[in-house]
Design an enzyme around this catalytic site. Structure first.
Site, PDB file in Angstrom:
ATOM      1  N   ASP A 642       0.827  -1.208   0.000  1.00 34.95           N
ATOM      2  CA  ASP A 642       0.000   0.000   0.000  1.00 34.95           C
ATOM      3  C   ASP A 642       0.864   1.263   0.000  1.00 34.95           C
ATOM      4  O   ASP A 642       1.967   1.265   0.555  1.00 34.95           O
ATOM      5  CB  ASP A 642      -0.899  -0.014   1.248  1.00 34.95           C
ATOM      6  CG  ASP A 642      -2.021   1.006   1.137  1.00 34.95           C
ATOM      7  OD1 ASP A 642      -2.363   1.384   0.002  1.00 34.95           O
ATOM      8  OD2 ASP A 642      -2.543   1.430   2.182  1.00 34.95           O
ATOM      9  N   HIS A 659       1.983   3.480  -9.140  1.00 28.60           N
ATOM     10  CA  HIS A 659       1.815   2.044  -9.384  1.00 28.60           C
ATOM     11  C   HIS A 659       2.983   1.503 -10.206  1.00 28.60           C
ATOM     12  O   HIS A 659       3.441   0.390  -9.976  1.00 28.60           O
ATOM     13  CB  HIS A 659       0.490   1.774 -10.091  1.00 28.60           C
ATOM     14  CG  HIS A 659      -0.694   2.183  -9.272  1.00 28.60           C
ATOM     15  ND1 HIS A 659      -0.838   1.827  -7.956  1.00 28.60           N
ATOM     16  CD2 HIS A 659      -1.787   2.954  -9.569  1.00 28.60           C
ATOM     17  CE1 HIS A 659      -1.967   2.332  -7.470  1.00 28.60           C
ATOM     18  NE2 HIS A 659      -2.564   3.032  -8.444  1.00 28.60           N
ATOM     19  N   LEU A 753      10.499 -20.545  -4.884  1.00 27.49           N
ATOM     20  CA  LEU A 753       9.541 -19.634  -4.236  1.00 27.49           C
ATOM     21  C   LEU A 753       8.167 -19.773  -4.892  1.00 27.49           C
ATOM     22  O   LEU A 753       8.060 -19.707  -6.123  1.00 27.49           O
ATOM     23  CB  LEU A 753      10.031 -18.186  -4.393  1.00 27.49           C
ATOM     24  CG  LEU A 753       9.041 -17.102  -3.952  1.00 27.49           C
ATOM     25  CD1 LEU A 753       8.865 -17.101  -2.437  1.00 27.49           C
ATOM     26  CD2 LEU A 753       9.511 -15.721  -4.421  1.00 27.49           C
TER      27      LEU A 753
HETATM   28  C1  IPE Z   1      -1.832   0.243  -3.342  1.00 26.25           C
HETATM   29  O1  IPE Z   1      -1.598   1.573  -3.360  1.00 26.25           O
HETATM   30  C2  IPE Z   1      -1.955  -0.295  -4.731  1.00 26.25           C
HETATM   31  C3  IPE Z   1      -3.296  -0.760  -5.062  1.00 26.25           C
HETATM   32  C4  IPE Z   1      -4.352  -0.693  -4.314  1.00 26.25           C
HETATM   33  C5  IPE Z   1      -3.463  -1.328  -6.374  1.00 26.25           C
HETATM   34  P1  IPE Z   1      -2.755   2.627  -3.275  1.00 26.25           P
HETATM   35  O2  IPE Z   1      -3.137   2.991  -4.663  1.00 26.25           O
HETATM   36  O3  IPE Z   1      -3.834   2.160  -2.402  1.00 26.25           O
HETATM   37  O4  IPE Z   1      -2.022   3.833  -2.625  1.00 26.25           O
HETATM   38  P2  IPE Z   1      -2.618   4.829  -1.575  1.00 26.25           P
HETATM   39  O5  IPE Z   1      -3.067   4.000  -0.391  1.00 26.25           O
HETATM   40  O6  IPE Z   1      -3.750   5.522  -2.235  1.00 26.25           O
HETATM   41  O7  IPE Z   1      -1.476   5.712  -1.273  1.00 26.25           O
HETATM   42  C1  IPE Z   2      -5.394  -2.669  -0.151  1.00 28.08           C
HETATM   43  O1  IPE Z   2      -5.128  -1.341  -0.363  1.00 28.08           O
HETATM   44  C2  IPE Z   2      -5.389  -3.354  -1.442  1.00 28.08           C
HETATM   45  C3  IPE Z   2      -4.105  -3.500  -2.103  1.00 28.08           C
HETATM   46  C4  IPE Z   2      -2.968  -3.098  -1.638  1.00 28.08           C
HETATM   47  C5  IPE Z   2      -4.170  -4.120  -3.368  1.00 28.08           C
HETATM   48  P1  IPE Z   2      -6.277  -0.260  -0.415  1.00 28.08           P
HETATM   49  O2  IPE Z   2      -5.564   1.056  -0.535  1.00 28.08           O
HETATM   50  O3  IPE Z   2      -7.233  -0.572  -1.471  1.00 28.08           O
HETATM   51  O4  IPE Z   2      -6.958  -0.458   0.975  1.00 28.08           O
HETATM   52  P2  IPE Z   2      -7.802   0.595   1.838  1.00 28.08           P
HETATM   53  O5  IPE Z   2      -8.904   1.048   0.948  1.00 28.08           O
HETATM   54  O6  IPE Z   2      -6.876   1.678   2.205  1.00 28.08           O
HETATM   55  O7  IPE Z   2      -8.265  -0.217   3.005  1.00 28.08           O
HETATM   56 MG    MG Z   3      -4.203   2.447  -0.370  1.00 25.83          MG
END
Ligand code: IPE
Ligand code: IPE
Ligand code: MG
Length: 878
Positions: A642, A659, A753
């Site tokens: 995240d 991403h 792995l």
């Molecule tokens: C996690 O990073 C990647 C995915 C959910 C695909 P986020 O896109 O959730 O990044 P933040 O949490 O908004 O910074």
């Molecule tokens: C969790 O991240 C999903 C992934 C990392 C793929 P999100 O950014 O979607 O989760 P929330 O919404 O902060 O809980």
């Molecule tokens: Mg996120």
């Protein structure tokens, strides 16, 4: 002439089986007739009734109970035989139509139907006469039996006529009941003192009733009345058969089917409940309640039965709970194949029909339901049983080509490509998984055996339909085979054997036998499947024996296995399969689930991945993995990656840039996992909730994943990594699903792995999926709900072979698990890092693992678990 007799044999066999399958009618004959005769004779008083018997030309005195017994007996026979003939004639119309199309003389079918009517009438009449003799001895037994037979023939004719006139089975039944009620009710002098009124002499059962009454005391043979009854019977039967002939005329099968679809579903449902309570119960147990969907499954079932006895038999070897899936899968293929049938309509029309059907089906699939019964059943099967369905488009394209008359098979490669596209649109693996039960596992060898069987089935189909296909202008054998044996498809179409035809047919049967031998080796871990496959293979071999005995018979139509041997083999096989399931149900209730080893994606026989694998790339700083206390290494680390969005936003860049940067972090962490010797790493890449993000972000993520899963574009797959995908295909581009499956398959034998990519993953969806699978087993009676343990649930997760999560890491500063691996992480150690994912590298992973090694894991006990900080029974260790 031999051909004619063969046709006659098939037609009679079918007509007899049709009656034998009508278990309700058989039960009525056996129990209802004696019951009625007994009650009428015993309950009614034996007071004399005066009755003008026209057959004798004078009044006679008869006991009230005897007369009522006779009219009641006639009534019961009329109802049952009328009903049997009605059902047989209306249900077999499509099959008969198919036989006519396959070149069967219509006369055979008419004779078969009439012969079966005669046989049914004779047997029922003989049986009823025997029961009458239990109570009193008629003066003329032969006349009594003849009277009952005439009554049966008359109402058999009524049934045949009604089948040609009425669409609805319920309506047919109702009319038979009402007509016989009026007719025979009025003929009984006990109920109607004016039973000899001139008007009643015009009723169908009049002759039969007069003859039956005269047989009690008189020695004469009432020829006039017997002939009158026979006249009625002949007239009605001829009218019915004429209508039957019209129905099997050149009208297209497609039209028949379409009209059937349009008929009212709820009426069909009522009829189903009345006539086939067991099947109705099966639908209830499978949770299928919608009348349209059930009607669709019933259509599919009939389509499957039209595809020949072996295919119909195959379904009987499956547990009842998944038979509807099989019907839907075949129903889809059969229906669209009929639409593309090159003997109906112009090329353009055919192609339009196929395209229209495919478009409607694809639209319905997106919505998850359909108004049309057939499509509703297909959609229901795909959604309910989680069938992939992503091969449908390719299959539809092949059918379109067929419809346009453009299909051609030059070589065996083309042959495999053609048939496999048509045979596998629903995913073999998923179909196999439907048979999985705790303690019953499939190996890749089983998937291979199933594939070999499907090839054998397709080649046998090709042989069976050789003439019909040739007449349609598309022999479904490779052109190289026809050339090699000098066989011309024009001659095949004319029913003539050219070149070395016999050698060609025998070479094809030999090839089919080879594939069947491979099939027979399957199911070692799954006894019910082994028993089912063994039976199917035996049934095919019977058919092959027939073809080998007389290859020329194929030129006249399909060669069927010897019927007696066929049914004996099938009955033995059903018994074996049922015994294997019963045995499993008994042992599964006592033993916990054994978790199947990681399965291959599609069971391709390629034994090993021959690509030379590279070692992990070291960290740019040269830092090496920490040395961990022996035995303290986690088996499974799961990471919620995240913080990508915030990382990009902090830099004033679009979230998608985050991403992309996150991909570099991912690669580095994977190299780090390889370096430290971690057995399993789960990465949360996209959750089922992430679809709510802006479309542009979702699109960018999907593109990144597509590249990342592709072995051609992603360097990580050059290392010793086995990919597993956890998630659901719904909503994902089919190309991506295929890429994931391809990579899973290609890396299946790697050992260092296991990388479990959680893509379109949701923990609740995963558990729901497992709950559904168990509920289905419980409903089908193969699992006692009280014996379900957590291990049974674990066996139905997306990747049941993986160990439980020991360490769960979330980056990006949030402290929640966001629907990630809830089942597998119940005792995971949690590590939350503030670092945003794109800034993470392998050192963070190593650091977290180091932290993990110093945690106390108590699993609910007071003392830390001795030795390693691991779950006491990881899923793999069962
Ligand atoms: C996690 O990073 C990647 C995915 C959910 C695909 P986020 O896109 O959730 O990044 P933040 O949490 O908004 O910074
Ligand atoms: C969790 O991240 C999903 C992934 C990392 C793929 P999100 O950014 O979607 O989760 P929330 O919404 O902060 O809980
Ligand atoms: Mg996120």
């Amino acid at each position: 002439m031999t051909w004619w007799w063969q046709c006659m044999g098939t037609a009679v066999r079918h007509a007899v089986l049709e009656q034998a399958r009508n278990r309700l009618a058989l039960t009525l004959v056996v129990f209802f007739i004696p019951l009625w005769l007994t009650l009428a004779y015993r309950v009614l008083p034996g007071d004399p009734v005066r009755f003008f018997l026209r057959a004798a030309g004078r009044p006679v005195n008869l006991d009230a109970n005897t007369v009522t017994q006779l009219s009641g007996g006639l009534h019961a026979i009329a109802l049952i035989v009328g009903f049997m003939m009605f059902l047989a004639a209306s249900r077999s119309a499509e099959f008969d139509h198919r036989l006519v199309l396959a070149g069967y003389p219509r006369l055979c079918l008419l004779l078969a139907r009439s012969g079966v009517l005669l046989l049914t009438a004779a047997l029922t009449a003989g049986y009823a006469t025997a029961w009458v003799c239990v109570f009193h001895r008629p003066e003329r037994l032969d006349v009594m039996a003849g009277a009952f037979m005439v009554g049966a023939l008359t109402y058999g004719g009524v049934g045949i006529l009604l089948a040609a006139l009425l669409r609805s089975e319920l309506a047919g039944m109702f009319v038979v009941i009402m007509v016989s009620f009026i007719d025979l009710g009025l003929q009984n002098p006990v109920a109607n003192p004016a039973a000899d009124s001139p008007l009643l002499r015009l009723m169908p059962a009049y002759g039969a009733m007069q003859a039956a009454v005269s047989a009690v005391d008189l020695t004469l043979v009432p020829w006039r009345h017997l002939l009158l009854g026979l006249g009625w019977s002949a007239g009605l039967t001829v009218a019915g058969l004429a209508a039957f002939t019209a129905r099997t005329s050149r009208r297209t099968l497609k039209q028949t089917l379409l009209r059937r679809h349009a008929s009212r579903s709820s009426v069909r449902l009522t009829v189903l409940r009345l006539l086939h309570p067991l099947r109705a119960r099966m639908y209830r147990q499978a949770g299928i309640r919608d009348a349209t969907v059930i009607t669709g499954y019933e259509i599919c079932r009939r389509l499957l039965h039209r595809s020949g006895p072996v295919k119909a038999a195959t379904t009987k070897l499956l547990p009842a709970r998944i038979r509807p899936v099989w019907w839907a899968v075949y129903g889809y293929g059969r229906y669209i194949d009929d639409l593309s049938d090159t003997r109906h309509g112009s090329r353009r029309e055919r192609s339009e029909h196929v395209s229209r059907f495919s478009e409607l089906l694809e639209a319905d699939l997106r919505q998850g339901h359909s108004q049309d019964p057939l499509r509703a059943a297909i959609v229901h099967a795909i959604w309910t049983w989680d069938l992939p369905g992503d091969g449908l488009e390719a299959a539809n394209a092949v059918y379109r080509q067929d419809a346009e008359g453009e299909s051609a098979l030059a070589t065996w490669d083309d042959w495999f490509a053609y048939w496999r596209t048509l045979t596998f649109p629903f995913g073999t693996k998923r179909l196999l998984n439907l048979l999985t039960a705790p303690g019953l596992a499939f190996t890749p060898r089983d998937a291979e055996a199933l594939r070999a069987w499907t090839d054998a089935l397709n080649l046998l189909d090709t042989l069976r339909d050789l003439r019909e296909d040739a007449m349609e202008g598309f022999v479904k054998l490779p052109a190289t085979v026809l050339d090699e044996y000098g066989v011309s498809s024009e001659d095949l179409a004319r029913g003539r054997a050219s070149g070395r035809y016999t050698d060609m047919v025998r070479a094809m049967t030999a090839r089919t036998r080879q594939w069947l031998d491979r099939t027979a080796a399957a199911g070692s871990q799954h006894p019910p499947m082994a028993a089912a496959l063994r039976t199917v293979v035996d049934l095919h071999r019977l058919e092959l024996d027939r073809i080998d005995q007389s290859p020329h018979a194929l030129l006249n139509g399909p060669s069927r296995a010897h019927p007696v041997r066929f049914h004996l083999t099938l009955a033995r096989g059903r018994h074996r399969v049922a015994r294997a399931w019963r045995h499993h149900a008994r042992t599964a209730a006592r033993t916990p689930a054994s978790i199947p080893p990681p399965r291959s994606a599609e069971g391709d026989p390629t034994p090993h991945d021959t690509q030379a694998l590279l070692p992990p790339v070291p960290h740019p700083s040269g830092v090496r993995p920490p040395v961990l206390p022996p035995g303290r290494m986690p088996q499974h680390v799961a990471v919620i990656m995240d913080g990508n969005g915030r990382w990009a936003t902090h830099r004033g860049r679009p979230r998608t840039a985050g991403h992309e940067a996150g991909q570099l972090a991912l690669r580095d962490v994977v190299h780090g996992a390889l370096e430290i010797g971690l057995p399993c790493l789960s990465l949360y890449a996209f959750s089922t909730e992430n679809w709510t993000r802006p479309a542009t972000e979702v699109e960018a993520l999907l593109r990144i994943f597509q590249d990342g899963l592709d072995m051609e574009t992603e360097e990580i797959w050059q290392r010793d990594i086995r990919l597993r995908w956890s998630g659901i295909p719904d909503g994902m581009p089919s190309e991506m699903v295929q890429t994931a499956r391809r990579t899973e398959h290609a890396t299946r034998n790697r050992t260092a792995l296991t990388l479990n990519m959680c893509l379109n993953y949701g923990g609740r969806a995963e558990i729901t999926h497992a709950a559904r699978a168990l509920a289905r087993q419980a409903a089908a009676g193969t699992m006692d709900p009280d014996t379900i343990t957590p291990r049974h649930v674990a066996a139905h997760l997306h990747q049941p072979g993986l160990p439980e999560v020991d360490l769960l890491i979330r980056t990006g500063g949030e402290m929640r698990t966001s629907n990630f691996l809830p089942w597998q992480s119940t005792y995971a150690e949690l590590v939350f890092l503030d670092t945003l994912w794109p800034d993470v590298d392998r050192t963070h992973l190593w650091q977290a693992i180091d932290t993990y090694t110093r945690r106390d894991r108590r699993f609910g006990a007071v003392q830390p678990s001795p030795g390693a900080p691991q779950a006491p029974g990881s899923v793999d260790g069962l």
